[in-house]
Write a protein that holds these residues in place. Structure first.
Motif, PDB file in Angstrom:
ATOM      1  N   LEU A   1      -0.727   5.700  -7.539  1.00 19.66           N
ATOM      2  CA  LEU A   1      -1.687   4.834  -8.224  1.00 19.66           C
ATOM      3  C   LEU A   1      -3.100   5.080  -7.697  1.00 19.66           C
ATOM      4  N   PRO A   2      -4.104   4.860  -8.523  1.00 26.20           N
ATOM      5  CA  PRO A   2      -5.471   5.258  -8.162  1.00 26.20           C
ATOM      6  C   PRO A   2      -6.182   4.344  -7.162  1.00 26.20           C
ATOM      7  N   ASP A   3      -5.673   3.128  -6.932  1.00 25.46           N
ATOM      8  CA  ASP A   3      -6.405   2.173  -6.095  1.00 25.46           C
ATOM      9  C   ASP A   3      -6.039   2.313  -4.616  1.00 25.46           C
ATOM     10  N   VAL A   4      -5.828   3.556  -4.163  1.00 22.79           N
ATOM     11  CA  VAL A   4      -5.538   3.825  -2.754  1.00 22.79           C
ATOM     12  C   VAL A   4      -6.499   4.919  -2.290  1.00 22.79           C
ATOM     13  N   ALA A   5      -7.187   4.650  -1.173  1.00 21.97           N
ATOM     14  CA  ALA A   5      -8.135   5.641  -0.652  1.00 21.97           C
ATOM     15  C   ALA A   5      -7.403   6.932  -0.293  1.00 21.97           C
TER      16      ALA A   5
ATOM     17  N   THR B   1       0.840  -1.211   0.000  1.00 21.38           N
ATOM     18  CA  THR B   1       0.000   0.000   0.000  1.00 21.38           C
ATOM     19  C   THR B   1       0.870   1.255   0.000  1.00 21.38           C
TER      20      THR B   1
ATOM     21  N   ARG C   1       2.140   1.716  -3.537  1.00 24.98           N
ATOM     22  CA  ARG C   1       1.121   2.230  -4.449  1.00 24.98           C
ATOM     23  C   ARG C   1       0.809   3.693  -4.151  1.00 24.98           C
TER      24      ARG C   1
ATOM     25  N   THR D   1      -6.018   7.065   3.219  1.00 25.05           N
ATOM     26  CA  THR D   1      -4.844   6.194   3.366  1.00 25.05           C
ATOM     27  C   THR D   1      -3.619   6.839   2.735  1.00 25.05           C
ATOM     28  N   ARG D   2      -3.805   7.425   1.549  1.00 27.97           N
ATOM     29  CA  ARG D   2      -2.689   8.076   0.874  1.00 27.97           C
ATOM     30  C   ARG D   2      -2.126   9.212   1.740  1.00 27.97           C
TER      31      ARG D   2
END
Length: 338
Positions: free
Chosen positions: A26-30, A18, A21, A33-34
């Motif tokens: 990358l787009p698949d991280v909330a 995670t 990413r 969270t980012r």
């Protein structure tokens, strides 16, 4: 102690994957969270490994450069220009010096650049169809310096036309016996200038209605020593040249030494023009053909980078840069600065 990606993952309470990413955008991280990962990385002064980032992106951030020699002025200029442009773009240079015919055969047989570069630049080599097939099989962008080929990016000058201009300059001064100090067109390394510049010399003679005389073509091997020996050999002929075209400035430097030792005045007794316009040529008062070496190398490098990164629309095809005859005291006494 330098923070690691594991430290960032522990502090942010997420997995290492995670973190990777999130830091790569990358787009698949909330979003929350980012933000947590970025905050943790900032607090720990974490700096991602460039090598790891390259692996994750699927790119090496490296461009290969293949040259027949490294100990000649032209290739030194090319290497310096390419390396500088790549460094500014965050890319590395992987240099392959072929050196001799065996080194060339080994390179194209093994293709050691495979999976090690994002693109390949080949400088001033006349390639066979088999060698072109090997380059195509790399499935990487390939740039050619000094040689056009459909389907490949290329940047070059017109050696043939440029040499014609040099010889035409000598003809315009009234010379009819014009010697050629050339490179070895049969050299197994088969790099481009000896072939094309000789062709331009012969074409200019034909255009002027001057009969070609094979004894007025002598190899100088692109060295001052070779140029000196070639000039000495032609001056010993019963009907020696009154002017010379040297396919490189280095060979012209050697010829000038021979003229001086023979007691000949330049350009009153004998004239000479070189090719390249190296920095020392002005100090030798040498007329020459100026070729934009750095500009050629920079042009093809930037277009290769654009192809790799997609940062801009890559300008494909063959780019032919202009040359210019620079007249100095070795052909025109009125231009002399010595």
């Amino acid at each position: 102690m330098v923070a690691s990606i594991e430290d960032v993952a522990r502090k942010a309470g997420v997995s290492i994957a995670t973190v990777s990413r999130a830091l790569r955008g990358l787009p698949d991280v909330a979003a929350t969270t980012r933000d947590r990962v970025l905050s943790a990385a900032s607090e720990l002064n974490y700096v991602a490994s460039p090598f790891a980032a390259r692996l994750a992106s699927g790119r090496t951030a490296t461009i290969g450069l293949v040259v027949p020699f490294v100990n000649k002025w032209f290739f030194g200029e090319v290497i310096d220009t390419v390396e500088s442009a790549l460094r500014k773009a965050g890319f590395d240079l992987l240099l392959y010096n072929l050196g001799d015919a065996d080194g060339r055969a080994r390179f194209f047989e093994l293709m050691p650049v495979r999976k090690r570069v994002d693109a390949l630049l080949v400088a001033s080599l006349v390639l066979t169809d088999e060698e072109f097939d090997q380059l195509t099989a790399l499935d990487r962008p390939v740039g050619l310096l000094g040689l056009p080929r459909p389907g490949f990016l290329s940047s070059r000058i017109d050696d043939d036309a440029s040499s014609r201009l040099a010889v035409q300059h000598l003809v315009s001064l009234g010379h009819r016996r014009i010697g050629l100090i050339g490179g070895d067109a049969d050299d197994p390394m088969r790099f481009t200038p000896p072939l094309h510049r000789r062709d331009g010399y012969r074409a200019a003679l034909a255009d002027a209605g001057i009969e070609w005389r094979p004894e007025l073509e002598v190899l100088g091997y692109f060295t001052p020593e070779g140029g000196a020996a070639a000039a000495e050999r032609m001056l010993a002929l019963p009907d020696p040249p009154t002017a010379f075209f040297a396919e490189s400035d280095e060979m012209a430097y050697g010829a000038l030494r021979t003229f001086r030792r023979s007691g000949l005045r330049v350009p009153e007794d004998v004239a000479i023009i070189g090719f390249d316009d190296q920095p020392l040529s002005e100090f030798f008062d040498l007329s020459t053909v100026h070729q934009p070496v750095a500009e050629q190398a920079l042009d093809i490098t930037l277009r290769l980078l654009a192809t790799i990164t997609g940062s801009t629309e890559a300008d494909g095809g063959d780019a032919v840069l202009e040359t210019e005859v620079v007249v100095r005291g070795s052909t025109d006494a009125s231009r002399s600065v010595i």
